[in-house]
Design an enzyme around this catalytic site. Structure first.
Site, PDB file in Angstrom:
ATOM      1  N   SER A 172       0.869  -1.244  -0.132  1.00 39.95           N
ATOM      2  CA  SER A 172      -0.124   0.022   0.119  1.00 39.95           C
ATOM      3  C   SER A 172       0.833   1.265  -0.039  1.00 39.95           C
ATOM      4  O   SER A 172       0.227   2.389  -0.169  1.00 39.95           O
ATOM      5  CB  SER A 172      -1.011   0.016   1.142  1.00 39.95           C
TER       6      SER A 172
ATOM      7  N   HIS B  88      -1.860  -2.258  -6.524  1.00 44.48           N
ATOM      8  CA  HIS B  88      -2.420  -2.186  -5.312  1.00 44.48           C
ATOM      9  C   HIS B  88      -3.979  -1.947  -5.371  1.00 44.48           C
ATOM     10  O   HIS B  88      -4.575  -0.976  -5.573  1.00 44.48           O
ATOM     11  CB  HIS B  88      -1.841  -0.622  -4.666  1.00 44.48           C
TER      12      HIS B  88
ATOM     13  N   GLU C 115      -4.418   0.545  -8.251  1.00 44.12           N
ATOM     14  CA  GLU C 115      -3.395   1.596  -8.495  1.00 44.12           C
ATOM     15  C   GLU C 115      -2.083   0.712  -9.173  1.00 44.12           C
ATOM     16  O   GLU C 115      -1.904  -0.357  -8.585  1.00 44.12           O
ATOM     17  CB  GLU C 115      -2.690   2.212  -7.298  1.00 44.12           C
TER      18      GLU C 115
ATOM     19  N   ASN D 147      -3.764   6.687  -1.065  1.00 43.42           N
ATOM     20  CA  ASN D 147      -3.428   6.712   0.393  1.00 43.42           C
ATOM     21  C   ASN D 147      -2.451   7.917   0.865  1.00 43.42           C
ATOM     22  O   ASN D 147      -2.764   8.492   1.807  1.00 43.42           O
ATOM     23  CB  ASN D 147      -2.499   5.508   0.834  1.00 43.42           C
TER      24      ASN D 147
END
Length: 795
Positions: free
Chosen positions: A123, A146, A158, A197
């Protein structure tokens, strides 16, 4: 062009994410093998076997059909590494520690096939650093992929290359992720925590900081930062609890370890309250306590000052609610900025902090502004992306206000907005593409072949793309329906009513569309423009529109209305060109019946289908029970029909709704020949391809034939079960009455077992029961309750 077909996937690591990624591969019919360490005691594959058992219990369910858990092949790193040689894609999904990942890579590298793509579901760790130690050949086939939690439901994946990753590998993977797994792919630069994130966790940290500054409690912040801002209904702190406070801590630590030169670095400090909760083992939902804790039926929130939990339930102030309901984004933002209410000041502050952060970091973390907007929409559940919000509220005005706050020392850091923000632009999204500060140009959308399958891609504010509601050539349009085509040989019927409910206007539209399609087209597709954006296929009959008819003429005046709906559905079933229902989201009651009468269904995996009429004290009367009798007779192929009928009866009598298209297939609402589509943006394309293929193969509707029914003997068997349920207190007296009526219809009424009846006979039974129930006070209570509260009444 060469086909890239993923024949088998290996997932390394059977933790929360690894097991759920494996489950989603199985949903999509991709063979998968799930690896983990050998267990210290018990069976060697014990860790993986426990993870698979756990998949069946999780909610929301990772598997579209729980029975498919057995399709996940189990393996451990000691005995089964040879299996990796037969995999086209290997996804590593172990804990976020560089040293652990490198140890595992050393172990598996010798077994990775010559052409296998190897990817990490990290992540936020550096993909380049992860690939250190690989030979050049493997480096060229390695990237980050991801997924977001939960992987079945979150649209975002991603894709993160290193400088060594071969471009065609990314293109192949993007095609597989988009069509087969149904994802929205955003390519991110290899920077800490990538895009979603990085921006999303910064947003949460800024929110925690500003909430403390303005003295707001967690429950109030969640009420302010959830649905009212067009974001996930869980708001900020409840989202953190769902993600896991330890996971959030890891993501923050990645920022602390790798972003020392970031001007916002002080904001990446782990919030004291987060550290305190993690130290106490309160990691959120998985441990039963985090920012919130459920005690019995009560929700409590953590109070940092008292170091204890207190009752939650705080809400936004009324004046702020009114501001947030303002439709004009520019007026809304101005009102928040000028508000003297701490909640208003807090909301302006978190918007400002977000805009400031994204403008400063856009050049380094993403190729262009579109990627940031889609990352937050698809990964964090926002309705509109942050740059879209800024652009909608007036680009230059917002930019000026943000810069004023930076100059006045009110922002989280004193770095000015980049020069491009003030170059006279009115936003970052235009019809020709989205702004890239790095390339100093507007970047168009990807033109990979996979996107030819999406007639209407996810819309973006400012792009001015034609949306499905206005595209193509209109043949007929009124307030209920639009009949149109994309200048080809398939006609499209789109419903325009709220939740696409079916009233007289839609019924007229169905007749019109069938007649037009029979005359001039190869087929008819029923599809609505908001299908991919979480809309409904149809939430059923429009009860509201029946009210005036009922008031003026009583229940008997409704009978002809019901007959019209039944005949419209029959017209679909016996149309002379194929009718394909393109279903996504809710297909309830009349919506399920509409779909059941099409020649074929093309259905998004996230479709929730059921005959739910008993919830309003009625029985299905749009041909759904007639179809149940017909399908049970077909399924039985001369065997005992009652055994096949029970499933259909139970689903209707309990108002059961499928939790996925795969489950709808098991329930009998979809056949094995219906097509399940994973990417809702591809629904229209696939439906049109199916309609054309059926026409080109010489489609003829089936001929109406008589239906063998189980009659009064079948009724007696079902009634015995209903009596037990009523006497055992499992169902109410009115539920018993409804169950008895449904049993009578699906069994074909008071006739000998094995009697042959016409479809019209069954439709007449449906209609008679429906009209009788409208006069029943208990049914009237349920209908009024549903109209007033939207919730079923149990009586």
């Amino acid at each position: 062009m060469s086909n890239f077909i993923v024949k088998k996937v290996a997932v390394l690591g059977a933790g929360v994410m690894g097991a759920q990624i494996a489950a989603h591969c199985v949903n999509a019919r991709v063979p998968v093998v799930l690896f983990d360490l050998p267990a210290k005691e018990g069976p060697k594959n014990g860790i993986v076997l426990r993870a698979i058992e756990n998949l069946k219990k999780l909610n929301p369910a990772p598997l579209g059909n729980k029975d498919d858990a057995v399709l996940i092949q189990v393996a451990n790193y000691e005995d089964h590494l040879e299996l990796l040689k037969g995999c086209d894609l290997i996804i590593e999904a172990i804990a976020e520690r560089m040293d652990w990942k490198h140890d595992l890579y050393k172990k598996v590298a010798p077994y990775i096939g010559e052409n296998t793509i190897f990817a990490s579901n990290t992540s936020g760790l550096s993909i380049t650093a992860l690939s250190e130690g690989f030979d050049a050949n493997l480096k060229a086939r390695f990237c980050g992929v991801h997924f977001f939690n939960p992987p079945r439901y979150m649209h975002l994946v991603e894709l993160i290359p290193t400088t060594a990753t071969r471009p065609e590998i990314l293109d192949q993977l993007e095609g597989f992720l988009t069509t087969t797994l149904g994802k929205g792919v955003v390519r991110a630069n290899d920077t800490p925590n990538f895009i979603a994130n990085r921006v999303g966790i910064f947003g949460m940290l800024a929110t925690i900081y500003e909430a403390e500054k303005f003295g707001l409690t967690y429950d109030v912040v969640d009420d302010l930062t959830g649905k009212k801002l067009g974001r996930a209904s869980s708001g900020t702190f409840r989202t953190a609890d769902v993600v896991g406070l330890d996971t959030m801590g890891h993501v923050i630590k990645t920022m602390q370890d790798n972003l020392a030169n970031d001007p916002f670095f002080p904001v990446y400090k782990t919030p004291d309250v987060l550290a305190k909760l993690v130290a106490a083992g309160a990691l959120g939902q998985k441990t039963g306590a985090g920012f919130y804790k459920k005690v019995g039926k009560d929700i409590l929130r953590f109070d940092a000052a008292r170091n204890d939990y207190v009752p939650a339930g705080g809400k936004a102030d009324e004046i702020i609610n009114r501001i947030l309901k303002e439709k004009d984004p520019a007026k809304k933002m101005k009102a928040l900025r000028e508000s003297t209410n701490p909640q208003g000041q807090f909301l302006w502050a978190i918007f400002r902090d977000g805009f400031h952060y994204m403008a400063v970091h856009l050049a380094s973390i993403a190729d262009n502004a579109r990627d940031i907007d889609f990352a937050l929409r698809w990964g964090f559940g926002w309705k509109t992306g942050p740059f879209e919000n800024w652009q909608a509220a007036g680009w230059q005005q917002i930019a000026t206000w943000v810069q004023e706050d930076i100059d006045a020392g009110k922002a989280l850091c004193n770095v000015p907005l980049p020069a491009w923000v003030f170059d006279g632009r009115d936003g970052v999204h235009k019809p020709e593409g989205s702004w890239s500060p790095e390339k100093k140009t507007y970047v168009p959308r990807s033109d990979l072949p996979v996107y030819q399958r999406q007639a209407f891609r996810a819309p973006l504010l400012g792009e001015g793309t034609i949306d499905g509601g206005k595209a193509g050539t209109t043949v007929f349009e009124d307030e209920s329906v639009r009949i149109w085509h994309q200048n080809d040989d398939v006609l499209i019927l789109s419903l325009k009513t709220k939740m696409h409910v079916i009233g007289q206007g839609v019924i007229n539209g169905l007749y019109k569309a069938v007649a037009e399609a029979e005359q001039n087209y190869k087929g008819l597709v029923i599809w609505s423009a908001d299908a991919a954006e979480g809309g409904a296929f149809s939430a059923g009959a429009d009860l509201q529109s029946m009210l005036p008819v009922f008031m003026s003429g009583g229940a008997k005046a409704i009978a002809p209305e019901v007959a019209k709906l039944q005949q419209a559905h029959q017209a679909l079933k016996y149309a002379n060109v194929p009718v394909v229902a393109a279903v996504a989201g809710l297909a309830l009651g009349g919506g399920a019946e509409l779909m059941m009468h099409a020649a074929k269904r093309v259905v998004s995996i996230e479709s929730y289908i059921g005959l739910v009429e008993v919830g309003v004290g009625l029985v299905p009367a749009g041909g759904g029970l007639k179809e149940a009798a017909v399908r049970a007779a077909n399924d039985a192929k001369g065997n005992d029909i009652l055994q096949f009928l029970k499933n259909y009866f139970t689903n209707a009598a309990t108002a059961a709704v499928s939790k996925s298209a795969l489950e709808a297939q098991k329930m009998g609402y979809l056949s094995q020949n219906d097509v399940i589509v994973f990417n809702p943006y591809e629904l229209l394309h696939v439906a049109k391809v199916e309609a054309r293929a059926m026409f080109d193969a010489g489609y003829r509707p089936q001929l109406p034939k008589l239906v063998p029914v189980v009659g009064r003997t079948g009724m007696a068997t079902i009634m015995a079960q209903l009596v037990n349920m009523r006497d055992g207190g499992f169902i109410s007296a009115h539920d018993y009455k409804l169950g008895a009526m449904i049993a009578e219809i699906v069994c074909g009424g008071d006739v000998e077992a094995g009697s042959l009846v016409s479809e019209q006979w069954l439709l007449d039974l449906e209609r008679k029961a429906f009209v009788e129930l409208l006069n029943n006070p208990k049914t009237q209570e349920r209908i009024m309750g549903m109209m007033q509260t939207g919730k079923p009444v149990r009586n």
